[in-house]
Design a protein around this motif. Structure first.
Motif, PDB file in Angstrom:
ATOM      1  N   GLY A 181       0.902  -1.138   0.030  1.00 34.71           N
ATOM      2  CA  GLY A 181       0.023   0.076   0.093  1.00 34.71           C
ATOM      3  C   GLY A 181       0.653   1.135  -0.053  1.00 34.71           C
ATOM      4  O   GLY A 181       0.092   2.397   0.085  1.00 34.71           O
ATOM      5  N   HIS A 182       2.175   1.140  -0.239  1.00 29.31           N
ATOM      6  CA  HIS A 182       2.849   2.284  -0.145  1.00 29.31           C
ATOM      7  C   HIS A 182       4.076   2.199  -1.212  1.00 29.31           C
ATOM      8  O   HIS A 182       4.113   1.215  -1.903  1.00 29.31           O
ATOM      9  CB  HIS A 182       3.742   2.356   1.320  1.00 29.31           C
ATOM     10  CG  HIS A 182       2.950   2.475   2.405  1.00 29.31           C
ATOM     11  ND1 HIS A 182       2.214   1.575   2.922  1.00 29.31           N
ATOM     12  CD2 HIS A 182       2.769   3.654   3.127  1.00 29.31           C
ATOM     13  CE1 HIS A 182       1.612   1.779   3.944  1.00 29.31           C
ATOM     14  NE2 HIS A 182       1.885   3.180   4.179  1.00 29.31           N
ATOM     15  N   PHE A 206       9.233   6.994   1.940  1.00 31.56           N
ATOM     16  CA  PHE A 206       8.093   6.445   1.023  1.00 31.56           C
ATOM     17  C   PHE A 206       6.808   7.295   1.283  1.00 31.56           C
ATOM     18  O   PHE A 206       6.543   8.150   2.206  1.00 31.56           O
ATOM     19  CB  PHE A 206       7.895   5.077   2.090  1.00 31.56           C
ATOM     20  CG  PHE A 206       9.013   4.083   1.740  1.00 31.56           C
ATOM     21  CD1 PHE A 206       9.253   3.242   0.836  1.00 31.56           C
ATOM     22  CD2 PHE A 206      10.100   4.270   2.945  1.00 31.56           C
ATOM     23  CE1 PHE A 206      10.295   2.574   0.638  1.00 31.56           C
ATOM     24  CE2 PHE A 206      11.244   3.489   2.777  1.00 31.56           C
ATOM     25  CZ  PHE A 206      11.260   2.505   1.647  1.00 31.56           C
ATOM     26  N   GLU A 207       5.740   7.035   0.542  1.00 31.89           N
ATOM     27  CA  GLU A 207       4.412   7.463   0.704  1.00 31.89           C
ATOM     28  C   GLU A 207       3.306   6.379   0.280  1.00 31.89           C
ATOM     29  O   GLU A 207       3.506   5.490  -0.051  1.00 31.89           O
ATOM     30  CB  GLU A 207       4.181   8.793  -0.331  1.00 31.89           C
ATOM     31  CG  GLU A 207       5.047   9.927  -0.010  1.00 31.89           C
ATOM     32  CD  GLU A 207       4.682  10.859  -1.370  1.00 31.89           C
ATOM     33  OE1 GLU A 207       4.201  10.690  -2.254  1.00 31.89           O
ATOM     34  OE2 GLU A 207       5.386  12.223  -1.202  1.00 31.89           O
ATOM     35  N   ILE A 208       2.209   6.755   1.163  1.00 31.14           N
ATOM     36  CA  ILE A 208       1.138   6.029   0.840  1.00 31.14           C
ATOM     37  C   ILE A 208       0.469   6.049  -0.512  1.00 31.14           C
ATOM     38  O   ILE A 208       0.608   6.983  -1.090  1.00 31.14           O
ATOM     39  CB  ILE A 208       0.093   6.206   2.042  1.00 31.14           C
ATOM     40  CG1 ILE A 208      -0.874   5.061   2.319  1.00 31.14           C
ATOM     41  CG2 ILE A 208      -0.818   7.470   1.751  1.00 31.14           C
ATOM     42  CD1 ILE A 208      -1.931   5.112   3.334  1.00 31.14           C
ATOM     43  N   ASN A 209       0.142   4.936  -1.037  1.00 28.23           N
ATOM     44  CA  ASN A 209      -0.511   4.972  -2.369  1.00 28.23           C
ATOM     45  C   ASN A 209      -1.856   5.591  -2.289  1.00 28.23           C
ATOM     46  O   ASN A 209      -2.517   5.478  -1.126  1.00 28.23           O
ATOM     47  CB  ASN A 209      -0.732   3.468  -2.933  1.00 28.23           C
ATOM     48  CG  ASN A 209       0.648   2.832  -3.064  1.00 28.23           C
ATOM     49  OD1 ASN A 209       1.648   3.629  -3.269  1.00 28.23           O
ATOM     50  ND2 ASN A 209       0.716   1.377  -3.366  1.00 28.23           N
ATOM     51  N   SER A 210      -2.453   6.116  -3.268  1.00 30.65           N
ATOM     52  CA  SER A 210      -3.770   6.787  -3.334  1.00 30.65           C
ATOM     53  C   SER A 210      -4.383   6.104  -4.561  1.00 30.65           C
ATOM     54  O   SER A 210      -3.905   5.682  -5.670  1.00 30.65           O
ATOM     55  CB  SER A 210      -3.758   8.128  -3.565  1.00 30.65           C
ATOM     56  OG  SER A 210      -3.068   8.430  -4.733  1.00 30.65           O
ATOM     57  N   THR A 262     -10.800  10.288  -4.778  1.00 31.71           N
ATOM     58  CA  THR A 262      -9.460   9.571  -4.618  1.00 31.71           C
ATOM     59  C   THR A 262      -9.218   9.407  -2.929  1.00 31.71           C
ATOM     60  O   THR A 262      -9.637  10.090  -1.970  1.00 31.71           O
ATOM     61  CB  THR A 262      -8.481  10.662  -4.896  1.00 31.71           C
ATOM     62  OG1 THR A 262      -8.614  10.841  -6.278  1.00 31.71           O
ATOM     63  CG2 THR A 262      -7.172  10.242  -4.520  1.00 31.71           C
ATOM     64  N   PHE A 263      -8.603   8.110  -2.837  1.00 31.19           N
ATOM     65  CA  PHE A 263      -8.461   7.506  -1.223  1.00 31.19           C
ATOM     66  C   PHE A 263      -7.107   7.033  -1.194  1.00 31.19           C
ATOM     67  O   PHE A 263      -6.661   6.316  -1.883  1.00 31.19           O
ATOM     68  CB  PHE A 263      -9.507   6.466  -1.002  1.00 31.19           C
ATOM     69  CG  PHE A 263     -10.856   7.002  -1.341  1.00 31.19           C
ATOM     70  CD1 PHE A 263     -11.894   7.232  -0.314  1.00 31.19           C
ATOM     71  CD2 PHE A 263     -11.792   6.801  -2.615  1.00 31.19           C
ATOM     72  CE1 PHE A 263     -13.024   7.703  -0.160  1.00 31.19           C
ATOM     73  CE2 PHE A 263     -12.973   7.314  -2.458  1.00 31.19           C
ATOM     74  CZ  PHE A 263     -13.508   7.798  -1.433  1.00 31.19           C
ATOM     75  N   ASP A 264      -6.524   7.105   0.195  1.00 28.52           N
ATOM     76  CA  ASP A 264      -5.269   6.384   0.349  1.00 28.52           C
ATOM     77  C   ASP A 264      -5.574   4.976   0.461  1.00 28.52           C
ATOM     78  O   ASP A 264      -6.587   4.485   0.916  1.00 28.52           O
ATOM     79  CB  ASP A 264      -4.898   7.122   1.821  1.00 28.52           C
ATOM     80  CG  ASP A 264      -4.415   8.506   1.590  1.00 28.52           C
ATOM     81  OD1 ASP A 264      -4.148   8.975   0.281  1.00 28.52           O
ATOM     82  OD2 ASP A 264      -4.245   9.147   2.517  1.00 28.52           O
ATOM     83  N   TYR A 265      -4.691   4.151   0.487  1.00 32.31           N
ATOM     84  CA  TYR A 265      -4.587   2.918   0.817  1.00 32.31           C
ATOM     85  C   TYR A 265      -5.015   2.597   1.957  1.00 32.31           C
ATOM     86  O   TYR A 265      -4.728   3.302   3.083  1.00 32.31           O
ATOM     87  CB  TYR A 265      -3.229   2.465   0.829  1.00 32.31           C
ATOM     88  CG  TYR A 265      -3.057   0.898   1.042  1.00 32.31           C
ATOM     89  CD1 TYR A 265      -3.575  -0.134   0.114  1.00 32.31           C
ATOM     90  CD2 TYR A 265      -2.725   0.500   2.149  1.00 32.31           C
ATOM     91  CE1 TYR A 265      -3.303  -1.413   0.566  1.00 32.31           C
ATOM     92  CE2 TYR A 265      -2.428  -0.907   2.784  1.00 32.31           C
ATOM     93  CZ  TYR A 265      -3.059  -1.792   1.940  1.00 32.31           C
ATOM     94  OH  TYR A 265      -2.884  -3.131   2.222  1.00 32.31           O
TER      95      TYR A 265
END
Length: 207
Positions: free
Chosen positions: A7-8, A36-40, A60-63
């Motif tokens: 998810g990142h 690192f960043e969280i996936n959207s 649009t939503f974060d993982y």
């Protein structure tokens, strides 16, 4: 090597290098920091027919974020399902990929019931279940010796065919009446003959 968790995704090293895997030559003490960043993810939600209903909850939503999709039917319409076969409404799930969900709606079905005052006298065509807004013609069919009279309690609604727009569960009653016939007696002499007059269909007449 910078390995993101589920998810990142890897962004870059602190020196600006964007390759997750890199080879360096050790010539001095060095510190490398991986960012690192969280996936959207994009969740698109659609209505198959906007005249029958609308939908909410896309974006649009974060993982791992909770997504709530709601199908909202218009008056006299019903939600059927999402096009992938899911029938939950609202539909709740966690974001983990880009998705498109489309809601299917249909017009509500209403029952149109018909009956007659006397089944011996006639019948009515047109009963059934119909979508809201459907135009239906009810036809009252009199049996031999009988005639259509009127619909329900309205003595002035006396045409045997009735046009109806379905807007809800409705019932109609067709009223029939016995046909009347006049028996006229003519004598060829002065003798009195009795028995003439007006009679209902199928009455026995004694002359």
């Amino acid at each position: 090597m910078a390995t993101p968790k589920e998810g990142h995704h890897f962004v870059s090293w602190n020196d600006g290098v964007t390759d997750a895997t890199r080879t360096i030559t050790a010539v001095s003490d060095s510190v490398f920091v991986a960012t690192f960043e969280i996936n959207s993810y994009t969740i698109e939600v659609l209505s198959e027919n906007e005249e029958l209903g609308n939908v909410t909850g896309g974006g649009t939503f974060d993982y791992g974020a909770t997504v709530i999709l709601t199908a909202i039917p218009e008056p006299h319409c019903d939600f059927v399902c999402w096009l992938d076969g899911n029938t939950e409404n609202p539909r709740v799930f966690s974001a983990n990929e880009d998705l498109v969900h489309t809601a299917r709606f249909k017009k509500h079905l209403y029952k149109l019931s018909v009956s007659v005052n006397e089944s011996l006298m006639g019948s009515v065509d047109g009963a059934g279940e119909y979508e809201y807004g459907t135009e239906i013609s009810l036809v009252a069919l009199a049996n031999d010796g009988y005639a259509f009279s009127h619909w329900d309690s309205d003595m002035y609604d006396d045409f045997y065919e009735k046009d109806v727009v379905v807007v809800g569960d409705t019932s109609f009653v067709a009223n029939f009446k016995v046909r009347k016939y006049v028996v006229t007696i003519i004598s060829s002499s002065d003798e009195q003959i009795t028995g003439g007059g007006e009679y209902n269909y199928n009455d026995e007449v004694c002359l």
